[in-house]
Design a protein around this motif. Sequence first.
Motif, PDB file in Angstrom:
ATOM      1  N   THR A 298       0.764  -1.319  -0.081  1.00  0.00           N
ATOM      2  CA  THR A 298       0.028   0.087   0.199  1.00  0.00           C
ATOM      3  C   THR A 298       0.914   1.220  -0.116  1.00  0.00           C
ATOM      4  O   THR A 298       2.176   1.073   0.434  1.00  0.00           O
ATOM      5  CB  THR A 298      -0.802  -0.068   1.227  1.00  0.00           C
ATOM      6  N   PRO A 299       0.559   2.218  -0.524  1.00  0.00           N
ATOM      7  CA  PRO A 299       1.150   3.495  -0.495  1.00  0.00           C
ATOM      8  C   PRO A 299       1.721   4.049   0.820  1.00  0.00           C
ATOM      9  O   PRO A 299       2.909   4.520   1.147  1.00  0.00           O
ATOM     10  CB  PRO A 299       0.141   4.670  -1.039  1.00  0.00           C
ATOM     11  N   GLU A 300       0.805   3.935   1.872  1.00  0.00           N
ATOM     12  CA  GLU A 300       1.379   4.234   3.282  1.00  0.00           C
ATOM     13  C   GLU A 300       2.577   3.243   3.574  1.00  0.00           C
ATOM     14  O   GLU A 300       3.314   3.570   4.101  1.00  0.00           O
ATOM     15  CB  GLU A 300       0.124   3.887   4.415  1.00  0.00           C
ATOM     16  N   GLN A 301       2.305   1.899   3.289  1.00  0.00           N
ATOM     17  CA  GLN A 301       3.301   0.841   3.979  1.00  0.00           C
ATOM     18  C   GLN A 301       4.645   1.232   2.946  1.00  0.00           C
ATOM     19  O   GLN A 301       5.644   1.404   3.525  1.00  0.00           O
ATOM     20  CB  GLN A 301       2.855  -0.427   3.604  1.00  0.00           C
ATOM     21  N   CYS A 302       4.552   1.761   1.741  1.00  0.00           N
ATOM     22  CA  CYS A 302       5.884   2.083   0.765  1.00  0.00           C
ATOM     23  C   CYS A 302       6.351   3.457   1.498  1.00  0.00           C
ATOM     24  O   CYS A 302       7.695   3.459   1.435  1.00  0.00           O
ATOM     25  CB  CYS A 302       5.244   2.306  -0.516  1.00  0.00           C
ATOM     26  N   ALA A 303       5.780   4.341   2.062  1.00  0.00           N
ATOM     27  CA  ALA A 303       6.122   5.477   2.406  1.00  0.00           C
ATOM     28  C   ALA A 303       6.945   5.205   3.868  1.00  0.00           C
ATOM     29  O   ALA A 303       7.846   5.653   4.067  1.00  0.00           O
ATOM     30  CB  ALA A 303       4.976   6.576   2.693  1.00  0.00           C
ATOM     31  N   ASP A 304       6.452   4.427   4.615  1.00  0.00           N
ATOM     32  CA  ASP A 304       6.902   3.996   5.741  1.00  0.00           C
ATOM     33  C   ASP A 304       8.452   3.296   5.465  1.00  0.00           C
ATOM     34  O   ASP A 304       9.283   3.610   6.300  1.00  0.00           O
ATOM     35  CB  ASP A 304       5.916   3.236   6.804  1.00  0.00           C
ATOM     36  N   LYS A 356       2.236  11.747  -1.292  1.00  0.00           N
ATOM     37  CA  LYS A 356       3.209  11.687  -2.668  1.00  0.00           C
ATOM     38  C   LYS A 356       4.330  12.630  -2.411  1.00  0.00           C
ATOM     39  O   LYS A 356       5.518  12.264  -2.698  1.00  0.00           O
ATOM     40  CB  LYS A 356       2.158  12.144  -3.928  1.00  0.00           C
ATOM     41  N   GLN A 357       4.041  13.594  -1.663  1.00  0.00           N
ATOM     42  CA  GLN A 357       5.428  14.487  -1.400  1.00  0.00           C
ATOM     43  C   GLN A 357       6.295  13.716  -0.563  1.00  0.00           C
ATOM     44  O   GLN A 357       7.468  13.752  -0.805  1.00  0.00           O
ATOM     45  CB  GLN A 357       4.797  15.849  -0.813  1.00  0.00           C
ATOM     46  N   ARG A 358       5.798  13.138   0.460  1.00  0.00           N
ATOM     47  CA  ARG A 358       6.568  12.155   1.335  1.00  0.00           C
ATOM     48  C   ARG A 358       7.402  11.289   0.781  1.00  0.00           C
ATOM     49  O   ARG A 358       8.694  10.998   0.945  1.00  0.00           O
ATOM     50  CB  ARG A 358       5.732  11.432   2.278  1.00  0.00           C
ATOM     51  N   ILE A 359       6.744  10.459  -0.271  1.00  0.00           N
ATOM     52  CA  ILE A 359       7.491   9.397  -0.949  1.00  0.00           C
ATOM     53  C   ILE A 359       8.472   9.835  -1.940  1.00  0.00           C
ATOM     54  O   ILE A 359       9.439   9.419  -2.010  1.00  0.00           O
ATOM     55  CB  ILE A 359       6.508   8.546  -1.583  1.00  0.00           C
TER      56      ILE A 359
END
Length: 475
Positions: A298-304, A356-359
Motif C-alpha cells: 500500500t502507499p502508506e506502507q511504501c512511504a514507511d 506523494k510528497q513524502r514518497i
Amino acid sequence: MFKRLPGDEARNLVTTTPDTAIVFRPAVVQTPAILTLIIFAWRVLVGCVRLVWRHPVALLITFTPGALTLAYDWQTSLMLLAPVPTGLLAWAVTDRASFTRMIGLRLLAWWRLVWIYQRHWQAVVIVSGLGRHLWGRDYLPRLGKVTCTAWADLVTVRMLKGQSVKDWADRLDHLAQGFGAASCRVAVTRGGRLQLTFPRTDPLGVPLAALPLPDAPTVGPVEVGKQEDGRPWLLKVHGTHVLVAGATGAGKGSIIWSTIRALLPAVRAGLVEIWALDPKLMELSYGRALFGDRYAATPEQCADLLDQAVNVMQTRAARFAGLQRSHTPTVEDPFVLVVVDEVAFLTAYQADRQLKQRISAALATLTTQGRAVGIGVMAALQDPRKEVMNIRNLFPDKIALRLDESEQVDMVLGDGARDRGALADHISPVPERGAGVGYVRLETSPDPIRVRAAYVSDTDIRDMAATFAAGKDAA
C-alpha cells in the motif's frame, strides 16, 4: 544595347542572342601528363599496400595458386596446394570456433568490404548527404577497415573535415537501408574517426532462460542476461542507482527478478538486504517470502519503508563521516537494494498529495545520498515523462526497454541516445522476440549497449522463495 564587359571576357562570349543566356567558357588549366601518371601510380601503390595490410589471409588464399602455377606448372601447384583445403576442412570440423575466428570472419570481412561497402560507398554517402560534389569533384568520407564479428559488421570511417558525429547520427536510417542492414549504430573511436555497426543477425532474438544461481555470494556487478556481442550482461547495483523504463509487457520484471536472483546467495550470507515496494501487487508478490518484513504494497506502507531506508542511510552517514568515503558490504552494514516496481504510481498517480510528497522526498534523498553508504535504488516505470518521474536524472545508470515513442528514448537514456543507435521504440512487441530486450546507458559511457535480460518464470520465483525465504537458515 550591350554593356561593355570588363577585361577580356568579351572574347569568351559564346552567344549574344537576346533571348539566350550569356554563357562563358570556363578556364582550363592543362595538367602535365607525367604529373597525372605519377599521382595515379601513387594511388595504386597506396591502395595495394592498404589491401595487403587489411586482408592478408584473403590475398594469400587468392594469389598463392596463381603464383605457384607461374613459378612451376599447374600439376606441381595442385600437388602442393592439395593438402591445404584438406587441412582447413579438418580444422573447421574439429575446432569450428577457432577456424571461424581466424579464417572465416577474415574472409567474410574481405568479401563484404569489396562487394557491399566499396561497391556502394559513393552512391550511399552522396545520396544520404554525407558526401559533397563540388566543382566537378566528389568529396567522400574515407572508408576504412571492415571487421566482421559473429553478428555484425564493424566499419571504420574517417569523416570529412568539418563534419560532426551528429551529421552521421541523423542519417543512420539512410546508411542502414543503403547497405542492406536492419539498423546502424555509430560510435566515436577517436578524433575524426567513427565506427559504424551494421548487424547481420539478431543474437538476442531468442528468449533466455533464468541464469544459474551464483556459486559464491556477490554484490555485483551481477549477471542478469546477455549483451548483443555475446558477452554476459553484468549489471552494477552496488554504488549506483538503476532506472528501468519500458511499456507494458516490455520485460521490466525480467530485469528485476534476474537481479534479485543473482543477489540471493549474498542475501543468505548477510551481505545484502532487498527491500521491495510493490504497489501493483502483481510482480514482487510472487516472491514475498524473500523479503520478509521488508515488503510493502500500500502507499502508506511504501512511504514507511522508504522512511526506514532514509533512517538507515542517515545513521550510516553519521558513523562513516570522516572515516570512509565508500561502502564495503559487511554483515553489520549490508548493501541495501530498494526495489520499486511502477514507481510512477507512488510519485505521480498517488491521490494523497501529502503522501506523494513524502514518497518523492524519500526517493530523492536516497538517490542523492544513498550510494556512498551502501543504499541503492532500482526503480521501474512505464511513462518516463518529467511530470511523471521528476527525479529520473538522479539515476546514474538507465535501461530503456520497448518504448512507444521515439522521444521517450532520450527521456530515459539522455539526449542523443537514439541518434547513437538506441532504437528502443523499434523493439518488437512480440514477447518471444522483444520482451527483456533493451538498451543500457551507463554513467561511465555515453554509448548505449543493446542487451537482453533472462526470463525468470513463475516457477523459478517460487523455487527461489522456497529455498531462500527470509529468515531461513542455509542448508
